[in-house]
Design an enzyme around this catalytic site. Structure first.
Site, PDB file in Angstrom:
ATOM      1  N   CYS A  12      -4.629  -3.020   5.207  1.00 40.32           N
ATOM      2  CA  CYS A  12      -4.528  -1.617   4.815  1.00 40.32           C
ATOM      3  C   CYS A  12      -5.671  -1.209   3.878  1.00 40.32           C
ATOM      4  O   CYS A  12      -5.825  -1.782   2.799  1.00 40.32           O
ATOM      5  CB  CYS A  12      -3.179  -1.392   4.128  1.00 40.32           C
TER       6      CYS A  12
ATOM      7  N   CYS B 230       0.828  -1.197   0.000  1.00 46.29           N
ATOM      8  CA  CYS B 230       0.000   0.000   0.000  1.00 46.29           C
ATOM      9  C   CYS B 230       0.869   1.257   0.000  1.00 46.29           C
ATOM     10  O   CYS B 230       0.599   2.214  -0.722  1.00 46.29           O
ATOM     11  CB  CYS B 230      -0.915  -0.022   1.216  1.00 46.29           C
TER      12      CYS B 230
END
Length: 357
Positions: free
Chosen positions: A201, A105
């Site tokens: 995430c 991410c």
């Protein structure tokens, strides 16, 4: 430790999640004289993640922006997130690896897609609520472990490049978490006591097994000892991790650890806790290396972390073709292919790479 003397007319887009850390990051940069814009990234919407609805986080984000008086935007990167993060995760788990979604991410979304978006909209920098210190010397940006060692997130930035570090600010690196909450409360930010986010995430607190099963159907197989003896059945290799002890599904009252996922045979290899030697190794190999400042000269004695919050481990770095090898002073437990090895020197983050074996 930003290294910037005059912040006037410096525009920064802050990645704000609706949590206390990124909210205080935006507040501090505003107080330091930056032209701050808050940006909420909508990267994933999934009914399975009903414990962490993005709508509530976005509402908290908007309320904070209003409280501190900064402009705000909501940017949607769902297509990029699915292509760059989720697809990578699925591919890795199918291959028996354990990819790190937070690393992906950061590398693919926050410090690539979001950075590109911010620069295209007139920003000079982006900023996040990561606990990491930043310094500049002779126009080279260095990243260092945070003052709050219990919250240090430098590990998650091991794949950043110098170009990304040059454009990124981290206002929380010199603060303790308790200080961040006090600052938030003092400045009337309603998120001062909001719990830290958990889960994958941007996906939220969905059970990993439920999430991964959306993409990889269960394929049961044998659980075997290191000598090949079958002692049980697993529910599909994708839901297990190296070093896992609980939830393996072996009865008898004897604890076992996962030491390998044999994709070719669809076997989960385990060892009893009383004989955990197969769980340890003295070296690892990593690829896809990324260096925050420059490519290091090898051989190099350094410190290494192979998982978040692990105490730094002394090792020697060597290069072999397109791969790097780390030889550790002490044996390492549960080295997991697909995870990240982060390298340090005296608290300074050098970089890292994806563990191969």
């Amino acid at each position: 430790m930003t290294g910037i003397v005059n912040n006037k007319h410096k525009r920064v887009f802050v990645a704000m999640s609706g949590g206390v850390d990124s909210s205080v990051a935006a507040l501090l940069l505003q107080q330091q004289g930056y032209d701050v814009t808050g940006v909420y990234m909508k990267n994933w919407s999934d009914p399975l993640a009903d414990e962490c609805p993005w709508e509530q986080d976005a509402a908290d984000f908007l309320r904070v922006c209003k409280t501190i008086g900064i402009p705000h935007q909501i940017a949607t990167f769902e297509d990029a997130y699915r292509a760059k993060v989720v697809e990578y995760l699925i591919k890795g788990y199918r291959a028996g690896l354990t990819p790190n979604p937070d690393m992906l991410c950061n590398r693919e979304i926050k410090f690539k897609v979001f950075l590109k978006y911010a620069l295209a909209h007139g920003a000079n920098y982006i900023a996040t609520g990561h606990y990491v210190r930043r310094s500049t010397r002779q126009n080279i940006v260095s990243l260092h472990a945070a003052r709050d060692h219990t919250k240090d997130q430098s590990y998650f930035l091991a794949l950043l490049t110098q170009a990304q570090a040059q454009r990124s600010l981290f206002p929380l690196g010199t603060l303790l978490k308790s200080e961040v909450r006090r600052i938030a409360k003092k400045n009337h930010l309603h998120v001062h006591d909001k719990k830290d986010s958990q889960g994958i995430c941007f996906i939220g607190k969905v059970k990993f097994k439920d999430f991964i099963r959306q993409f990889i159907p269960a394929k049961p197989g044998n659980i075997v000892m290191t000598n090949g003896t079958v002692i049980g059945k697993h529910e599909g290799l994708s839901i297990y991790t190296i070093g896992q002890r609980h939830g393996i599904g072996i009865g008898g009252g004897i604890p076992y650890y996962v030491v390998e996922k044999n994709i070719k045979k669809n076997e989960l290899v385990v060892t009893p806790a009383s004989d955990n030697k197969p769980l340890f190794q003295t070296r690892l190999v990593f690829k896809n290396s990324s260096w925050v400042e420059k490519i290091p000269n090898v051989p190099l004695v350094c410190q290494v972390r192979i998982r978040y919050r692990q105490p730094l481990q002394k090792a020697k770095l060597r290069k072999k073709g397109n791969f790097y090898r780390l030889d550790f002073v002490q044996k390492q437990r549960a080295v997991s292919p697909g995870q990240i090895a982060a390298l340090y020197s005296r608290g300074r983050l050098l970089g890292g790479g994806i563990i191969v074996k």
